[in-house]
Every structure is written in structure tokens, then in C-alpha cells.
Motif scaffolding. Sequence first.
Motif, PDB file in Angstrom:
ATOM      1  N   ASP A   1      39.113  36.660  39.499  1.00  0.00           N
ATOM      2  CA  ASP A   1      39.397  35.284  39.885  1.00  0.00           C
ATOM      3  C   ASP A   1      40.169  35.303  41.196  1.00  0.00           C
ATOM      4  O   ASP A   1      40.743  36.332  41.573  1.00  0.00           O
ATOM      5  CB  ASP A   1      40.127  34.500  38.783  1.00  0.00           C
ATOM      6  N   ASP A   2      40.146  34.192  41.915  1.00  0.00           N
ATOM      7  CA  ASP A   2      40.871  34.117  43.194  1.00  0.00           C
ATOM      8  C   ASP A   2      42.094  33.213  43.064  1.00  0.00           C
ATOM      9  O   ASP A   2      42.445  32.481  43.980  1.00  0.00           O
ATOM     10  CB  ASP A   2      39.947  33.632  44.321  1.00  0.00           C
ATOM     11  N   GLY A   3      42.726  33.303  41.894  1.00  0.00           N
ATOM     12  CA  GLY A   3      43.937  32.524  41.646  1.00  0.00           C
ATOM     13  C   GLY A   3      45.161  33.112  42.327  1.00  0.00           C
ATOM     14  O   GLY A   3      45.057  33.883  43.277  1.00  0.00           O
ATOM     15  N   LYS A   4      46.322  32.789  41.773  1.00  0.00           N
ATOM     16  CA  LYS A   4      47.565  33.168  42.458  1.00  0.00           C
ATOM     17  C   LYS A   4      47.927  34.636  42.302  1.00  0.00           C
ATOM     18  O   LYS A   4      48.820  35.137  42.989  1.00  0.00           O
ATOM     19  CB  LYS A   4      48.716  32.295  41.959  1.00  0.00           C
ATOM     20  N   GLY A   5      47.230  35.356  41.394  1.00  0.00           N
ATOM     21  CA  GLY A   5      47.485  36.784  41.249  1.00  0.00           C
ATOM     22  C   GLY A   5      48.818  37.084  40.584  1.00  0.00           C
ATOM     23  O   GLY A   5      49.521  36.185  40.107  1.00  0.00           O
ATOM     24  N   ILE A   6      49.160  38.373  40.548  1.00  0.00           N
ATOM     25  CA  ILE A   6      50.382  38.822  39.887  1.00  0.00           C
ATOM     26  C   ILE A   6      51.111  39.799  40.799  1.00  0.00           C
ATOM     27  O   ILE A   6      50.497  40.677  41.410  1.00  0.00           O
ATOM     28  CB  ILE A   6      50.056  39.510  38.544  1.00  0.00           C
ATOM     29  N   SER A   7      52.413  39.671  40.870  1.00  0.00           N
ATOM     30  CA  SER A   7      53.198  40.563  41.719  1.00  0.00           C
ATOM     31  C   SER A   7      53.163  41.985  41.174  1.00  0.00           C
ATOM     32  O   SER A   7      52.933  42.220  39.984  1.00  0.00           O
ATOM     33  CB  SER A   7      54.654  40.083  41.788  1.00  0.00           C
ATOM     34  N   THR A   8      53.414  42.952  42.051  1.00  0.00           N
ATOM     35  CA  THR A   8      53.428  44.368  41.658  1.00  0.00           C
ATOM     36  C   THR A   8      54.449  44.616  40.559  1.00  0.00           C
ATOM     37  O   THR A   8      54.214  45.386  39.628  1.00  0.00           O
ATOM     38  CB  THR A   8      53.752  45.248  42.876  1.00  0.00           C
ATOM     39  N   GLU A   9      55.580  43.950  40.633  1.00  0.00           N
ATOM     40  CA  GLU A   9      56.648  44.117  39.644  1.00  0.00           C
ATOM     41  C   GLU A   9      56.186  43.704  38.247  1.00  0.00           C
ATOM     42  O   GLU A   9      56.497  44.361  37.254  1.00  0.00           O
ATOM     43  CB  GLU A   9      57.869  43.286  40.067  1.00  0.00           C
TER      44      GLU A   9
END
Length: 289
Positions: free
Chosen positions: A221-229
Motif C-alpha cells: 500500500d502507499d499509505g503513511k508507512g511505519i517508522s524504522t523504530e
Amino acid sequence: MREYQEKLEAEVKLNEQLLEERETQLSETQDQLDATQKELLQSEKLSALKRLVSSIGHEVSTPLGVSRTASSYLIEESDVVLSSFQNNTMTKSQFEKYLTDSREAGELLTTNLTRAHELMLAFKEVAVDQISEQKRDINLREYIQDVLLSLKPTYKNAPVEVRNNISPEIELNIDAGAIAQIVTNLITNSLMHGFKDATVAGTIVLSSETTTDEYILIYMDDGKGISTELQQHVFEQFYTTRKGSGGTGMGMYIIQELVKERLFGDIEFNSDEGQGINIRIALPKSLVA
């Protein structure tokens, strides 16, 4: 020395007894955790099924309502034409209008009843699979299309497009219910987290790749994604950024369990903040139908 030796032996015996008791407690605790985990998985599965029933029921009511209106209109018009015919007052234009209206009503009935029929077939297949946990032969693209059809009521009014680009050539003998629940959880997670409860526009794409030993189901998906943390916590039980707002923290954990335990596959999760997510689920070719 003898007294010291006896005292030491007594302490060793006591420690061994305490160790055995601790091991028994740990074993009982593990059994309780396993039982709780199974209950949670079953509860989450039933919750997903309940949401599916609710959304399908609402969706089916629309074409059935249109069909009922069309059939009532057809009956009323037929009564009028029959009365005119019996009284020898029917005109050519009236009869032509009746034929035209009848055809339009028939087309409306066919379209909406077909829609309702497709929804019920998709729902029946997916719901039965989720309950039975039995292996059966499926075409991966066609089956996931049925899953998406049954889920469509949850996102049809959202500015989110869902594409099925899976190869039509992948035939599997597989626990189809696991596939249905995986796709359901992924779509739900994307709508809730990636697109802010389906209020933000975006795209979800399901595709596939084939290697020598595996079929790869790819979900993006091209949503907001997730931070590496946060990525290191993705598959943890009860970890959610939406506590108190509808998040249970079980969605991705259940997906991982289904992939590993019921499909004998593997899963990779990749994401960048603001760039959406990319999930690759490897299914062994030993599952080929």
C-alpha cells in the motif's frame, strides 16, 4: 565436616525441590499462555467473521431493495395493462411503453440479483473456509478476488483503490481460510493505519512472483508507512499505535502465525515512513494443487 556435609546435602535437596516446583509452575504458565493465545486467535477470527457478516448483510440489502422495487413496479404495470386489455381500452402506445418498461425492469432485476448472488457466493465460500480450516484446491487470484469482493463493503466508499494483479496461473492446495484471514487483516490494517480509517486516498496492490521453490504473494500500500523504530514491534502481540481507538495489536501477529503455522511459509515486512508498506509472503511450491 559431617554436619556441614549433611547441611549442604539438605540445601541441595531443598534447591532441587524448589527448582522442580518452579519448572512445574513455568510449565503450567506456558500451558495457560498457549490456551489464552488459542482463545485470542479464535476470538479475533470470530470478530473478523462478524464484521464480514455485518458488511455483507448491509451490502446485499441494496441490490435486494432495488430488485424488490423493480418487481413491484413490474407487477403494478402488468395489472394496469391486463385491465386495459380486458376492457378493450389498451392502446398501441400504452402496450409499447409497457414492453419497454418491462425490459428495463427485467434488466434492473437481473443486474441487482446477480450482484446479490455474487456477494453471497463469495461470502459463503470465505466464511466456510475461515471456520473449517481445511485444505482445498484454489486458484489464488480467483480466490483472493472473492475475498476482496466480500470485503468491498468496508472500503467501497473510501478513496482507496484495491487492485488484484496476482498471476492467474497459481493453483494451490491450501488452507484457504488462512489466506482469507490474512488478506482481511492486511486490508483492515491498511485502511485503519495506512489511510487513517479510510479517510485518505491511496492504493492497495496484491501481486505475485514465482521462484524455483516458492510462490510469493506480495501486498503493498502507499499509505503513511511505519517508522524504522516501530517496525521491530510489528509482529508483537498486543502492540498497537491505536490503543483505545480500535486497535487490538493482534492483526499482524495473527498474520505471522497463519503464514508460519498453517501455510508453512515465511513473511517479510518492509516499510519507510511516508512510503507505505511492502509485505512478501512466501508459500512453498509443495502446496501446488
